[in-house]
Design a protein around this motif. Structure first.
Motif, PDB file in Angstrom:
ATOM      1  N   HIS A 101       7.801   5.891  80.030  1.00 38.61           N
ATOM      2  CA  HIS A 101       7.517   4.461  80.209  1.00 38.61           C
ATOM      3  C   HIS A 101       7.447   4.090  81.685  1.00 38.61           C
ATOM      4  N   TYR A 102       8.460   4.477  82.444  1.00 36.12           N
ATOM      5  CA  TYR A 102       8.491   4.104  83.863  1.00 36.12           C
ATOM      6  C   TYR A 102       7.354   4.775  84.640  1.00 36.12           C
ATOM      7  N   ASN A 103       7.094   6.021  84.331  1.00 37.88           N
ATOM      8  CA  ASN A 103       6.056   6.744  85.079  1.00 37.88           C
ATOM      9  C   ASN A 103       4.658   6.218  84.779  1.00 37.88           C
ATOM     10  N   SER A 104       4.398   5.863  83.528  1.00 38.99           N
ATOM     11  CA  SER A 104       3.046   5.426  83.164  1.00 38.99           C
ATOM     12  C   SER A 104       2.802   3.951  83.472  1.00 38.99           C
ATOM     13  N   ASN A 105       3.829   3.125  83.346  1.00 43.05           N
ATOM     14  CA  ASN A 105       3.627   1.688  83.534  1.00 43.05           C
ATOM     15  C   ASN A 105       3.868   1.227  84.965  1.00 43.05           C
ATOM     16  N   PHE A 106       4.686   1.953  85.694  1.00 42.26           N
ATOM     17  CA  PHE A 106       5.018   1.514  87.043  1.00 42.26           C
ATOM     18  C   PHE A 106       4.685   2.571  88.102  1.00 42.26           C
ATOM     19  N   HIS A 107       4.084   3.679  87.636  1.00 46.71           N
ATOM     20  CA  HIS A 107       3.610   4.731  88.539  1.00 46.71           C
ATOM     21  C   HIS A 107       4.738   5.323  89.387  1.00 46.71           C
ATOM     22  N   TYR A 108       5.915   5.437  88.772  1.00 38.98           N
ATOM     23  CA  TYR A 108       7.006   6.147  89.433  1.00 38.98           C
ATOM     24  C   TYR A 108       6.850   7.639  89.178  1.00 38.98           C
ATOM     25  N   GLN A 109       7.642   8.416  89.851  1.00 40.52           N
ATOM     26  CA  GLN A 109       7.632   9.862  89.663  1.00 40.52           C
ATOM     27  C   GLN A 109       9.044  10.327  89.320  1.00 40.52           C
ATOM     28  N   ILE A 110       9.541   9.855  88.174  1.00 39.47           N
ATOM     29  CA  ILE A 110      10.851  10.282  87.691  1.00 39.47           C
ATOM     30  C   ILE A 110      10.641  11.557  86.885  1.00 39.47           C
ATOM     31  N   GLY A 111      11.319  12.622  87.268  1.00 38.88           N
ATOM     32  CA  GLY A 111      11.044  13.904  86.623  1.00 38.88           C
ATOM     33  C   GLY A 111      12.184  14.480  85.807  1.00 38.88           C
ATOM     34  N   SER A 112      13.373  13.846  85.851  1.00 41.12           N
ATOM     35  CA  SER A 112      14.516  14.439  85.167  1.00 41.12           C
ATOM     36  C   SER A 112      15.501  13.348  84.763  1.00 41.12           C
ATOM     37  N   ARG A 113      16.428  13.706  83.894  1.00 38.82           N
ATOM     38  CA  ARG A 113      17.464  12.754  83.500  1.00 38.82           C
ATOM     39  C   ARG A 113      18.328  12.364  84.698  1.00 38.82           C
ATOM     40  N   GLU A 114      18.552  13.308  85.587  1.00 38.56           N
ATOM     41  CA  GLU A 114      19.346  13.017  86.786  1.00 38.56           C
ATOM     42  C   GLU A 114      18.671  11.936  87.621  1.00 38.56           C
TER      43      GLU A 114
ATOM     44  N   LEU B 101      16.494   9.793  86.507  1.00 37.11           N
ATOM     45  CA  LEU B 101      16.484   8.580  85.705  1.00 37.11           C
ATOM     46  C   LEU B 101      17.786   7.816  85.870  1.00 37.11           C
ATOM     47  N   GLU B 102      18.925   8.540  85.853  1.00 37.93           N
ATOM     48  CA  GLU B 102      20.222   7.888  85.995  1.00 37.93           C
ATOM     49  C   GLU B 102      20.327   7.152  87.333  1.00 37.93           C
ATOM     50  N   ASP B 103      19.761   7.740  88.362  1.00 35.84           N
ATOM     51  CA  ASP B 103      19.778   7.074  89.662  1.00 35.84           C
ATOM     52  C   ASP B 103      18.850   5.864  89.648  1.00 35.84           C
ATOM     53  N   PHE B 104      17.713   6.006  89.006  1.00 40.18           N
ATOM     54  CA  PHE B 104      16.731   4.924  88.951  1.00 40.18           C
ATOM     55  C   PHE B 104      17.298   3.694  88.237  1.00 40.18           C
ATOM     56  N   VAL B 105      18.063   3.904  87.160  1.00 42.50           N
ATOM     57  CA  VAL B 105      18.590   2.757  86.423  1.00 42.50           C
ATOM     58  C   VAL B 105      19.835   2.177  87.090  1.00 42.50           C
ATOM     59  N   GLY B 106      20.331   2.842  88.132  1.00 42.04           N
ATOM     60  CA  GLY B 106      21.417   2.280  88.912  1.00 42.04           C
ATOM     61  C   GLY B 106      22.811   2.713  88.514  1.00 42.04           C
ATOM     62  N   ASN B 107      22.940   3.878  87.864  1.00 44.99           N
ATOM     63  CA  ASN B 107      24.263   4.334  87.440  1.00 44.99           C
ATOM     64  C   ASN B 107      25.250   4.369  88.604  1.00 44.99           C
TER      65      ASN B 107
ATOM     66  N   ILE C 210      19.419  -2.136  79.960  1.00 44.58           N
ATOM     67  CA  ILE C 210      19.269  -1.706  81.354  1.00 44.58           C
ATOM     68  C   ILE C 210      18.962  -2.902  82.246  1.00 44.58           C
ATOM     69  N   GLU C 211      17.992  -3.697  81.843  1.00 41.43           N
ATOM     70  CA  GLU C 211      17.564  -4.826  82.653  1.00 41.43           C
ATOM     71  C   GLU C 211      18.635  -5.908  82.713  1.00 41.43           C
ATOM     72  N   GLU C 212      19.385  -6.090  81.647  1.00 36.55           N
ATOM     73  CA  GLU C 212      20.444  -7.095  81.637  1.00 36.55           C
ATOM     74  C   GLU C 212      21.552  -6.712  82.607  1.00 36.55           C
ATOM     75  N   ALA C 213      21.896  -5.442  82.656  1.00 41.52           N
ATOM     76  CA  ALA C 213      22.924  -4.990  83.603  1.00 41.52           C
ATOM     77  C   ALA C 213      22.443  -5.150  85.035  1.00 41.52           C
ATOM     78  N   GLN C 214      21.188  -4.797  85.276  1.00 35.90           N
ATOM     79  CA  GLN C 214      20.652  -4.849  86.639  1.00 35.90           C
ATOM     80  C   GLN C 214      20.521  -6.281  87.160  1.00 35.90           C
ATOM     81  N   LYS C 215      20.432  -7.256  86.268  1.00 34.71           N
ATOM     82  CA  LYS C 215      20.306  -8.660  86.680  1.00 34.71           C
ATOM     83  C   LYS C 215      21.511  -9.150  87.483  1.00 34.71           C
ATOM     84  N   GLN C 216      22.639  -8.455  87.351  1.00 39.49           N
ATOM     85  CA  GLN C 216      23.849  -8.910  88.041  1.00 39.49           C
ATOM     86  C   GLN C 216      23.737  -8.822  89.557  1.00 39.49           C
ATOM     87  N   ILE C 217      22.846  -7.956  90.026  1.00 38.50           N
ATOM     88  CA  ILE C 217      22.774  -7.709  91.478  1.00 38.50           C
ATOM     89  C   ILE C 217      21.529  -8.371  92.056  1.00 38.50           C
TER      90      ILE C 217
END
Length: 342
Positions: A36-49, A51-57, A335-342
């Motif tokens: 979803h992120y790679n096709s809709n927003f043209h990111y280059q997320i290649g792994s779960r690791e 992805l975890e950084d991208f979502v702000g873990n 994901i988006e609800e958590a990120q709204k806090q910042i």
């Protein structure tokens, strides 16, 4: 303020500037999000690791929690203890194909090297790549679960009664293995050790409280004690209805409990009772709301949990790694609800 500092505030029972979060995803769920992120927003997320950084873990998971290093056939993987797991259904962990201890004895069985460099090789690179996150070295299947993977769950349950000396020896040896690994991991600039070990079911403990206290508790006390002696935090994971153990767990050094399942415990009541002594990570329903609810249901539950956590003692997240049957829209909602806090 870094994510690492925010987590320490939560673990020290103080009020954070916002509620931190950390999400885990199974392979199938992660693949959905990455696509979803790679096709809709043209990111280059290649792994779960990534992805975890991208979502702000806020938590950085280090080590190889179960010790899967060797593929031995189609959908088959062998862990360092010699146990072969079938991943034809469960793509992340798998199911034990055959226990390696056919008799109630360790005679002839050689435990693996707890200091195998492969367990520690990712620590420095990950810390350098994600320096702001709270660093957690993980030991999965850390005691009871490791015992039943070696012996077989049904047979271990019988052994508690028929061969108690063997069970004590087995658990003590597993704990020694873990303590050696803990001491090595704490040579690095990490913050916590995480022990995964499921004791619960939907109602009560799998082995009952008497067996847990006699066999499991003494080894947990030794393992957790080794972490506290090193000045680090203790994180644990146990699925199921285990809140009857919280007082014992706090007594032997547990700082953070996961997954905090709303289906099996009253999480709102428990956090009020224990907030000043124990922190929690999880809470978002992975049995009901995420797979079967609407995005609006997910947003509502997420907001309730975040409100619950504003006073501290709480890291927001799904109650377990998000499974592949969860709709993409529901994953994006929390994901988006958590990120709204910042």
């Amino acid at each position: 303020m870094t994510k690492r500092q925010i987590i320490k505030i939560v673990l020290d029972h103080e009020r954070p500037p916002y509620v931190p979060w950390s999400f885990g995803f199974t392979k199938e769920a992660a693949d959905k999000l990455i696509a979803h992120y790679n096709s809709n927003f043209h990111y280059q997320i290649g792994s779960r690791e990534e992805l975890e950084d991208f979502v702000g873990n806020h938590l950085l998971r280090l080590g190889s929690d179960i010790g899967f290093f060797e593929d031995v056939g189609p959908n088959l993987v062998r862990d360092v203890f010699g146990v072969v797991w079938d991943r034809s259904i469960d793509k992340d962990i798998g199911n034990v194909q055959k226990p390696v201890l056919s008799k109630p004895s360790l005679q002839g069985y050689q435990f693996p090297n707890p200091l195998d460099p492969r367990f520690f090789q990712d620590i420095l690179p990950k810390i350098q790549r994600y320096p702001d996150r709270f660093r957690v070295f993980q030991i999965g299947f850390s005691l009871y679960e490791r015992a039943w993977t070696l012996r077989g769950m049904e047979q271990l349950m019988v052994d508690f009664y028929d061969h108690p000396d063997f069970v004590h020896e087995l658990l003590h040896t597993i704990a020694d293995y873990n303590i050696a690994q803990v001491k090595e991991a704490m040579k690095y600039d990490i913050d916590a050790i995480y022990f995964g070990d499921d004791w619960g079911q939907q109602r009560g403990l799998q082995m009952g409280p008497k067996i847990w206290k006699e066999f499991i508790y003494p080894e947990l006390r030794r393992m957790y004690g080794s972490v506290k002696q090193g000045g680090k935090y203790v994180f644990i994971h146990s699925c199921g209805d285990v809140d009857e153990l919280f007082d014992d767990l706090i007594e032997i050094g547990v700082d953070c409990f996961n997954p905090f399942q709303p289906e099996v415990m009253d999480i709102f009541q428990l956090i009020e009772k224990y907030r000043s002594r124990l922190s929690f990570h999880g809470g978002l329903s992975t049995q009901q709301t995420l797979p079967y609810g609407t995005p609006q249901d997910v947003v509502w539950e997420t907001r309730c949990l975040i409100d619950m956590g504003r006073s501290g003692g709480y890291i927001f997240g799904p109650a377990h790694d998000v499974e592949g049957d969860v709709p993409l829209s529901n994953m994006l909602a929390f994901i988006e609800e958590a990120q709204k806090q910042i």
